[in-house]
Motif scaffolding. Structure first.
Motif, PDB file in Angstrom:
ATOM      1  N   LEU A 563       0.815  -1.215   0.000  1.00  0.00           N
ATOM      2  CA  LEU A 563       0.000   0.000   0.000  1.00  0.00           C
ATOM      3  C   LEU A 563       0.856   1.276   0.000  1.00  0.00           C
ATOM      4  O   LEU A 563       0.329   2.374  -0.084  1.00  0.00           O
ATOM      5  N   ASN A 564       2.183   1.145   0.124  1.00  0.00           N
ATOM      6  CA  ASN A 564       3.040   2.330   0.000  1.00  0.00           C
ATOM      7  C   ASN A 564       3.121   2.718  -1.476  1.00  0.00           C
ATOM      8  O   ASN A 564       3.361   1.857  -2.317  1.00  0.00           O
ATOM      9  N   PRO A 565       2.957   4.020  -1.796  1.00  0.00           N
ATOM     10  CA  PRO A 565       2.936   4.422  -3.205  1.00  0.00           C
ATOM     11  C   PRO A 565       4.152   3.915  -3.998  1.00  0.00           C
ATOM     12  O   PRO A 565       4.000   3.420  -5.112  1.00  0.00           O
ATOM     13  N   GLN A 566       5.356   3.976  -3.399  1.00  0.00           N
ATOM     14  CA  GLN A 566       6.544   3.549  -4.153  1.00  0.00           C
ATOM     15  C   GLN A 566       6.529   2.071  -4.486  1.00  0.00           C
ATOM     16  O   GLN A 566       6.707   1.681  -5.630  1.00  0.00           O
ATOM     17  N   SER A 567       6.283   1.248  -3.434  1.00  0.00           N
ATOM     18  CA  SER A 567       6.314  -0.195  -3.711  1.00  0.00           C
ATOM     19  C   SER A 567       5.103  -0.616  -4.531  1.00  0.00           C
ATOM     20  O   SER A 567       5.182  -1.524  -5.349  1.00  0.00           O
ATOM     21  N   ALA A 568       3.954   0.107  -4.342  1.00  0.00           N
ATOM     22  CA  ALA A 568       2.780  -0.222  -5.147  1.00  0.00           C
ATOM     23  C   ALA A 568       3.087   0.036  -6.620  1.00  0.00           C
ATOM     24  O   ALA A 568       2.742  -0.754  -7.497  1.00  0.00           O
ATOM     25  N   ALA A 569       3.777   1.153  -6.903  1.00  0.00           N
ATOM     26  CA  ALA A 569       4.132   1.484  -8.291  1.00  0.00           C
ATOM     27  C   ALA A 569       5.062   0.408  -8.854  1.00  0.00           C
ATOM     28  O   ALA A 569       4.902  -0.036  -9.994  1.00  0.00           O
ATOM     29  N   LYS A 570       6.017  -0.023  -8.035  1.00  0.00           N
ATOM     30  CA  LYS A 570       6.954  -1.074  -8.480  1.00  0.00           C
ATOM     31  C   LYS A 570       6.225  -2.365  -8.811  1.00  0.00           C
ATOM     32  O   LYS A 570       6.578  -3.068  -9.751  1.00  0.00           O
ATOM     33  N   ASN A 571       5.189  -2.661  -7.984  1.00  0.00           N
ATOM     34  CA  ASN A 571       4.474  -3.931  -8.171  1.00  0.00           C
ATOM     35  C   ASN A 571       3.598  -3.937  -9.416  1.00  0.00           C
ATOM     36  O   ASN A 571       3.098  -4.969  -9.818  1.00  0.00           O
ATOM     37  N   LYS A 572       3.337  -2.770  -9.981  1.00  0.00           N
ATOM     38  CA  LYS A 572       2.402  -2.692 -11.117  1.00  0.00           C
ATOM     39  C   LYS A 572       3.033  -3.199 -12.400  1.00  0.00           C
ATOM     40  O   LYS A 572       4.239  -3.135 -12.557  1.00  0.00           O
TER      41      LYS A 572
END
Ligand code: ADP
Ligand code: TPW
Ligand code: MG
Length: 572
Positions: A563-572
């Motif tokens: 749910l952290n924006p950085q890791s969420a972006a990485k997971n996309k």
């Protein structure tokens, strides 16, 4: 006034509020005093109510919410106007989010002045502000309406889906007098505040048909099931059906975590592989990945849901629900039990066997980790101690908040009895710790063990004074890893300030409890922690154990890094 009316006995707004609460068997108020409710707190105490006075309204509010969850009666939080009201509002909204019944009663300023915005002491249109943030909100302007106001607040809080209710009582109301006999007559004893809601027979049949046809069924118990207090029937349903079950965190202990059908240690496997899932008082919100995606292997399709809930509009909120079962959990579960008859076929052993095999393997792996004794305590080696103490004291109530401290405790500390675990709930909110602990101790009289991240504890830490003042059997264990998630982050600018997640190193939270006459212990080994915790539980003395945890051990956001924006972006 004539001589005749002068001779009549009078009552006033203060006493009508107290009498209305008492008439409805509400015997405890959680509060912070001040204008215009100080006298109300004094009079309530004089009239035999338990008045628990806090250092901050948010914690009084959280206490009311926890009392509501534990007792099925609305917990009462009483505050002063504007700032006190706002401090209580977070707790009221959190209670509503979690479906806990509570009533926030706040004193308010002169209506005429507030409405013309003429600048009264602590002026604020509290009713308007509360309305969108809770289940219902009311204002009482006349003493003769207090009975109705309290009755409406109680019904709104506990009927249907429980939640938070705001009751606005302007200062003038308290001093209004009326003759005592009419006053008494104006009060309402609420009859059947949370009426049973019997499910329709066709919806019961639909649910049973779906369950019967399942090859890989799963029961998911949520905190609504814990709240419902239908413990024996829920257990009977699980056992009679032979279906593996998974408890959400506050449903742990509804059946003991070491029950043969518990699938907690095979969670990802059962969520992905089940073909029919029966939700009992649990919502398909973020905590259950909205019923979608990889967690549920929805790409494979064919997952079907039965959902037992008291709120019809909850159904289909995230994914299609094939068999909604609307009613109170007690009535729904007993209808299912009756409908199952005597020759119910247990689920195929290929399914249950595969689950229990995985579970047992994971439990054995976990036992190895728990047995390790690293030089600086890990989350696991410290929690292993608490796990054993809770096992020996299953009556104890566990309160739990933090990130890593929460995630590890939830999976490591087994619960054995219903409604013994209180935590950050639907919002994952920090700050519930001491309020929930005080309520749990006051309402049940049982020992309370609060497992607190050092950051989490800070949100409500001043309430250790409250714990000492009322001499409550609360043992707070601060998992001190020098910060939020861990204590080793660095300031990327190289500047003098420490990183935003880092606290004072080697802080001594135990001294906070000592400052108010409680027991403080500094524990650096499992043996020290065990000794201190065992003594605290046995003595019932307010205790705070500063448990030193490896500052490198935690991960960012615990298990919700996605749910952290950085890791969420990485997971996309
Ligand atoms: P969890 O976080 O444990 O999954 P939730 O708070 O998401 O649980 O869900 C609780 C659900 O239980 C809510 O949808 C609420 O409407 C429902 N509920 C609460 N009390 C009852 C009851 N007595 N009978 C039926 N449903 C209930
Ligand atoms: C009201 C954000 C989530 S978890 C957490 C914060 C600040 C603290 C984690 O550190 P702690 O645990 O308690 O020391 P640990 O074991 O990982 O070191 N404000 C509110 N609620 C939330 N959830 C946050 C901020 C948050
Ligand atoms: Mg921490």
């Amino acid at each position: 006034m004539t001589n005749d009316t002068q001779s009549k006995e009078l009552t006033d707004g203060f006493h009508l509020v107290i009498d209305a609460l008492k008439l409805n068997e509400i015997d405890t108020i959680f509060c912070v005093p001040g204008i215009p409710i100080t006298d109300l707190t004094r009079m309530a105490q004089a009239e035999g109510m338990r008045v628990i006075s806090f250092r901050h309204e948010q914690h009084a509010g959280n206490a009311a919410a926890a009392a509501g969850f534990l007792t099925k009666k609305p917990g009462i939080c009483l505050t002063v106007s504007a700032p006190g009201f706002l401090n209580g509002l977070t707790a009221l909204t959190n209670a509503t989010t979690n479906c806990f019944p509570m009533i926030l009663i706040s004193g308010s300023s002169e209506r005429e002045i507030v409405d013309l915005q003429q600048g009264d002491y602590e002026e604020m249109d509290q009713l308007a502000i509360a309305k969108p943030l809770c289940k219902a909100a009311f204002r009482v302007l006349h003493a003769e309406d207090i009975g109705v106001g309290i009755a409406r607040a109680i019904r709104s809080a506990v009927s249907g889906r429980p939640g938070g209710v705001y009751l606005d009582l302007p200062a003038k109301l308290f001093a209004q007098t009326m003759d005592a006999i009419s006053g008494k007559k104006s009060l309402i004893k609420v009859v059947d505040a949370a009426p049973r809601q019997i499910p329709a027979p066709d919806s019961v049949r639909r649910a049973l048909d779906l369950l019967k046809g399942a090859k890989r069924p799963l029961i998911l118990l949520g905190k609504g099931a814990a709240y419902a207090q239908a413990d024996a029937d829920i257990r009977a349903l699980v056992e009679k059906s032979g279906i593996p079950y998974l408890p959400m965190s506050m449903a742990k202990g509804l059946l003991p975590d070491n029950h043969g059908q518990c699938a907690s240690a095979a969670r990802s496997y059962v969520l992905a592989e089940a073909d029919v899932v029966m939700l009992v008082g649990a919502r398909l919100n973020w905590l259950l990945s909205h019923g979608k995606g990889k967690t549920w292997a929805q790409d494979k399709g064919a997952k079907q849901f039965i959902q037992i809930d008291i709120a019809p509009t909850e159904i289909d909120s995230n994914v299609a629900i094939e068999a909604p079962l609307i009613g109170d959990i007690g009535s729904c579960v007993s209808a299912l039990l009756a409908g199952m008859g005597s020759n119910w076929t247990q689920p195929p052993v290929e399914w249950t066997g595969a689950i229990y095999e995985r579970r047992d393997k994971n439990v054995a792996k976990m036992a190895e980790t728990l047995a390790k004794n690293p030089p600086v305590m890990s989350f696991q080696s410290a929690l292993n101690v608490i796990r054993n103490v809770v096992k020996a004291n299953p009556e104890a109530i566990v309160v739990n908040e933090g990130a890593n401290t929460l995630d590890f405790a939830r999976s490591i500390v087994d619960m054995y009895l219903p409604r013994k675990r209180l935590d950050v709930g639907t919002w994952g909110i920090m700050g519930i710790g001491m309020g929930f602990s005080v309520a749990a101790a006051v309402v049940t009289g049982k020992p309370v063990i609060a497992i607190e991240g050092d950051s989490a504890f800070g949100f409500s830490g001043m309430e250790v004074e409250t714990i000492c003042r009322y001499n409550l059997p609360v043992c707070v264990i601060v998992f001190n890893n020098n910060g939020i998630y861990r204590g080793i982050d660095v300031n990327a600018s190289g500047g003098a300030d420490v990183a935003p997640t880092v606290f004072v190193k080697n802080a001594r939270y135990d001294k906070m409890m000592e400052a108010f006459g409680g027991v403080g212990v500094h524990a650096t080994t499992p043996a020290e922690l065990a000794k201190a915790l065992e003594e605290a539980v046995a003595s019932g003395k307010p205790t705070l154990i500063n448990a030193v945890i490896d500052e490198t051990a935690g991960t960012e956001s615990g298990r919700i890094t996605s749910l952290n924006p950085q890791s969420a972006a990485k997971n996309k």
